[in-house]
Scaffold this motif. Structure first.
Motif, short mmCIF file in Angstrom:
data_model
loop_
_atom_site.label_atom_id
_atom_site.label_comp_id
_atom_site.label_asym_id
_atom_site.label_seq_id
_atom_site.Cartn_x
_atom_site.Cartn_y
_atom_site.Cartn_z
N ALA A 32 0.84 -1.20 0.00
CA ALA A 32 0.00 0.00 0.00
C ALA A 32 0.87 1.25 0.00
N ALA A 33 1.94 1.22 0.79
CA ALA A 33 2.86 2.36 0.82
C ALA A 33 3.54 2.53 -0.54
N LYS A 34 3.90 1.43 -1.15
CA LYS A 34 4.56 1.50 -2.46
C LYS A 34 3.59 2.06 -3.51
N THR A 35 2.33 1.63 -3.46
CA THR A 35 1.33 2.11 -4.40
C THR A 35 1.12 3.61 -4.21
N ALA A 36 1.01 4.04 -2.96
CA ALA A 36 0.82 5.47 -2.68
C ALA A 36 2.00 6.30 -3.17
N SER A 37 3.20 5.80 -2.95
CA SER A 37 4.38 6.55 -3.39
C SER A 37 4.46 6.61 -4.91
N MET A 38 4.02 5.54 -5.57
CA MET A 38 4.02 5.56 -7.04
C MET A 38 3.02 6.59 -7.56
N LYS A 39 1.85 6.68 -6.90
CA LYS A 39 0.84 7.65 -7.32
C LYS A 39 1.34 9.07 -7.07
N ASP A 40 1.99 9.29 -5.93
CA ASP A 40 2.52 10.62 -5.60
C ASP A 40 3.62 11.04 -6.57
N ALA A 41 4.41 10.06 -7.00
CA ALA A 41 5.52 10.37 -7.89
C ALA A 41 5.07 10.53 -9.34
N GLY A 42 3.80 10.23 -9.62
CA GLY A 42 3.29 10.35 -10.98
C GLY A 42 3.83 9.27 -11.90
N ALA A 43 3.91 8.06 -11.40
CA ALA A 43 4.43 6.94 -12.20
C ALA A 43 3.47 6.63 -13.36
N ASP A 44 3.93 5.83 -14.26
CA ASP A 44 3.15 5.41 -15.42
C ASP A 44 1.84 4.74 -14.96
N PRO A 45 0.71 5.09 -15.55
CA PRO A 45 -0.57 4.50 -15.13
C PRO A 45 -0.59 2.97 -15.22
N TYR A 46 0.10 2.41 -16.20
CA TYR A 46 0.16 0.95 -16.32
C TYR A 46 0.88 0.35 -15.12
N ASP A 47 2.00 0.97 -14.72
CA ASP A 47 2.75 0.48 -13.56
C ASP A 47 1.93 0.60 -12.28
N ILE A 48 1.18 1.69 -12.15
CA ILE A 48 0.32 1.87 -10.97
C ILE A 48 -0.75 0.78 -10.95
N LYS A 49 -1.33 0.51 -12.11
CA LYS A 49 -2.38 -0.52 -12.19
C LYS A 49 -1.82 -1.89 -11.80
#
Length: 113
Positions: A32-49
């Protein structure tokens, strides 16, 4: 003596499942922390999914592990009841099993609420 052996096996199984449950809970927090940090960092939508899928799989394991814990606890209680009926009420294995049952009932109560 087969029942004492079964008692040891059931006690160990319960303890292992509790460790698995704790491990899955930690994994969910980590993912969950990793997912939140990816969203905050503006990672690629595919990677977030994909990361959200990993998180969902981790979350699915907690109820499964909880069901296995309840079943294992019921088995352990059954073995203890059999031993008490056969007048085997004392011994280190039985004491350990009883303390494990008490501990697991607390764990089951806290995960249900």
């Amino acid at each position: 003596m087969a029942t004492i052996r079964n008692l040891k096996i059931k006690t160990s199984t319960c303890k292992r499942i509790v460790k698995e449950l704790d491990s899955y809970k930690k994994e969910v927090e980590r993912e969950a922390a990793k997912t939140a940090s990816m969203k905050d960092a503006g990672a690629d939508p595919y990677d977030i999914k994909q990361q959200e899928n990993v998180l969902a799989e981790s979350r699915m394991m907690i109820p499964d592990c909880h069901k296995r814990l309840e079943a294992s606890l019921a088995d352990l209680k059954g073995i203890l009841a059999e031993l008490e009926e056969s007048d085997q009420k004392d011994g280190p294995e039985i004491d350990e099993a009883k303390s494990t049952v008490a501990d697991l009932e607390k764990v089951v109560e806290t995960t249900e609420t």
